[in-house]
Enzyme design. Structure first.
Site, mmCIF file in Angstrom:
data_model
loop_
_atom_site.group_PDB
_atom_site.id
_atom_site.type_symbol
_atom_site.label_atom_id
_atom_site.label_comp_id
_atom_site.label_asym_id
_atom_site.label_seq_id
_atom_site.Cartn_x
_atom_site.Cartn_y
_atom_site.Cartn_z
ATOM 1 N N SER A 8 0.845 -1.198 0.000
ATOM 2 C CA SER A 8 0.000 0.000 0.000
ATOM 3 C C SER A 8 0.875 1.241 0.000
ATOM 4 O O SER A 8 1.634 1.484 0.945
ATOM 5 C CB SER A 8 -0.897 0.003 1.235
ATOM 6 N N HIS A 33 -1.156 -1.367 -4.363
ATOM 7 C CA HIS A 33 -2.423 -1.017 -3.722
ATOM 8 C C HIS A 33 -2.479 0.493 -3.529
ATOM 9 O O HIS A 33 -1.629 1.078 -2.855
ATOM 10 C CB HIS A 33 -2.515 -1.752 -2.382
ATOM 11 N N ASP A 35 -4.603 3.589 -2.190
ATOM 12 C CA ASP A 35 -5.686 3.933 -1.262
ATOM 13 C C ASP A 35 -6.207 5.332 -1.537
ATOM 14 O O ASP A 35 -5.545 6.326 -1.223
ATOM 15 C CB ASP A 35 -5.169 3.856 0.180
ATOM 16 N N MET A 37 -8.811 8.119 -0.576
ATOM 17 C CA MET A 37 -9.655 8.498 0.568
ATOM 18 C C MET A 37 -10.183 9.914 0.389
ATOM 19 O O MET A 37 -9.448 10.796 -0.056
ATOM 20 C CB MET A 37 -8.845 8.434 1.862
ATOM 21 N N HIS A 66 -8.140 0.986 -4.253
ATOM 22 C CA HIS A 66 -9.090 0.827 -3.153
ATOM 23 C C HIS A 66 -9.789 2.168 -2.921
ATOM 24 O O HIS A 66 -9.188 3.116 -2.415
ATOM 25 C CB HIS A 66 -8.294 0.378 -1.914
ATOM 26 N N MET A 68 -12.000 4.406 -1.031
ATOM 27 C CA MET A 68 -12.678 4.683 0.245
ATOM 28 C C MET A 68 -13.338 6.050 0.106
ATOM 29 O O MET A 68 -12.940 7.042 0.737
ATOM 30 C CB MET A 68 -11.658 4.642 1.384
ATOM 31 N N MET A 137 -11.525 -5.984 5.349
ATOM 32 C CA MET A 137 -10.673 -5.062 6.099
ATOM 33 C C MET A 137 -10.285 -5.689 7.442
ATOM 34 O O MET A 137 -11.136 -6.238 8.157
ATOM 35 C CB MET A 137 -11.398 -3.735 6.373
ATOM 36 N N ASP A 176 -6.820 -6.479 4.001
ATOM 37 C CA ASP A 176 -6.174 -5.163 4.017
ATOM 38 C C ASP A 176 -6.255 -4.557 5.415
ATOM 39 O O ASP A 176 -7.343 -4.401 5.965
ATOM 40 C CB ASP A 176 -6.891 -4.252 3.009
HETATM 41 C C1 DX5 Z 1 -6.336 1.526 5.434
HETATM 42 C C2 DX5 Z 1 -5.852 1.232 4.036
HETATM 43 C C3 DX5 Z 1 -4.787 0.232 3.994
HETATM 44 C C4 DX5 Z 1 -3.542 0.667 4.747
HETATM 45 C C5 DX5 Z 1 -2.848 -0.560 5.241
HETATM 46 O O1 DX5 Z 1 -7.505 2.250 5.387
HETATM 47 O O2 DX5 Z 1 -6.918 0.769 3.224
HETATM 48 O O3 DX5 Z 1 -4.489 -0.155 2.684
HETATM 49 O O4 DX5 Z 1 -2.654 1.402 3.962
HETATM 50 O O5 DX5 Z 1 -1.801 -0.171 6.052
HETATM 51 P P1 DX5 Z 1 -1.216 -1.153 7.152
HETATM 52 O O6 DX5 Z 1 -0.711 -2.372 6.429
HETATM 53 O O7 DX5 Z 1 -0.146 -0.354 7.814
HETATM 54 O O8 DX5 Z 1 -2.350 -1.497 8.094
HETATM 55 ZN ZN ZN Z 2 -6.420 -0.205 1.327
#
Ligand code: DX5
Ligand code: ZN
Length: 245
Positions: A8, A33, A35, A37, A66, A68, A137, A176
């Site tokens: 990620s 990956h 993320d 947000m 991903h 979010m 998750m 994840d």
């Molecule tokens: C959290 C993200 C993850 C995050 C994982 O909301 O979706 O992808 O980056 O990070 P670690 O592996 O540190 O939990």
């Molecule tokens: Zn993620």
């Protein structure tokens, strides 16, 4: 056969994302990956399609995006144009999940369905024919470096059983949040095919070593699994610029 590790980028240095992405590819990593947000669905803001579009020019990694974000339908086409290979949408953000998943497929991309720790997979029963991957998750989404929620082990195993019983042995499970070398084997034994790792992966600046450590720590657990159909399917996915898999 090995598990797929999807580092990620949330835990990488945001001033060097392009360099990090190309270095990961050289280190033998296959997936990235990303993320996204929005500060609404989750209490954090990261990046959107323009950043992914810039990263696309640096690497041929499979982009596991991903989302979010609330009402993701508004941005699906933008992420497809930016070079995403798979869009993973949260059950909790969609009013018309069936329509959203089909819209992702219509754009030529893989469609993943993500579930927060408190969301049960049985809510997805009628969506399964339109899903390429289930993301469970291991933390509440929003930040890297959180503690893994231990009941997720049971949830992963129960989800694998549920999918198998309904004839979806080929659907891979991605986990994840909170994955590390300390629990990777247990996650894979429970049924995880793809592990996302942010903080645990990026704390090691040697990406070859960090990748190999995850692969080797999970190899015995994977060998002991009865079936790896979901993983085999996910292993066949590649970045295809024209969207034809
Ligand atoms: C959290 C993200 C993850 C995050 C994982 O909301 O979706 O992808 O980056 O990070 P670690 O592996 O540190 O939990
Ligand atoms: Zn993620």
């Amino acid at each position: 056969m090995n598990i797929i590790l999807s580092p990620s980028l949330l835990s990488a240095d945001f001033a060097s994302l392009g360099h990090v992405a190309s270095s990961l590819e050289k280190a033998g990593v296959a997936w990235l990956h990303l993320d996204v947000m929005d500060g609404a669905f989750v209490p954090n803001i990261t990046f959107g399609a323009p950043v992914i579009s810039c990263l696309r020019k640096q690497t041929g990694l499979f982009f596991d995006v991903h989302l979010m974000i609330e009402a993701p339908d508004r941005y699906l086409a933008d992420f497809a144009a930016a070079g995403a290979d798979m869009l993973v949408v949260h059950m909790e953000t969609m009013r018309h999940a069936h329509k959203t998943l089909q819209a992702i497929h219509d754009l030529g991309l893989k469609a993943g369905l993500a579930l927060n720790p408190g969301t049960d997979f049985s809510h997805c029963r009628w969506l399964l024919p339109y899903v390429d991957l289930m993301l469970l998750m291991g933390v509440n989404p929003g930040f890297s470096g959180q503690k893994f929620i231990s009941q997720t082990y049971v949830k992963i195993g129960a989800c694998r059983k549920y999918l198998d019983e309904l004839g979806y042995e080929h659907l891979p499970i991605q986990v994840d949040g909170g994955a590390s070398l300390a629990n990777a084997a247990e996650l894979v034994a429970a049924g995880a095919d793809i592990l996302v790792s942010g903080s645990a992966f990026f704390k090691n600046p040697d990406y070859v070593d960090a990748h190999n450590a995850f692969i080797s720590s999970t190899s015995e657990a994977l060998d002991n699994r009865k079936s790896c159909q979901g993983l085999e399917r996910a292993q066949s996915w590649r970045h295809c610029p024209d969207g034809s898999y």
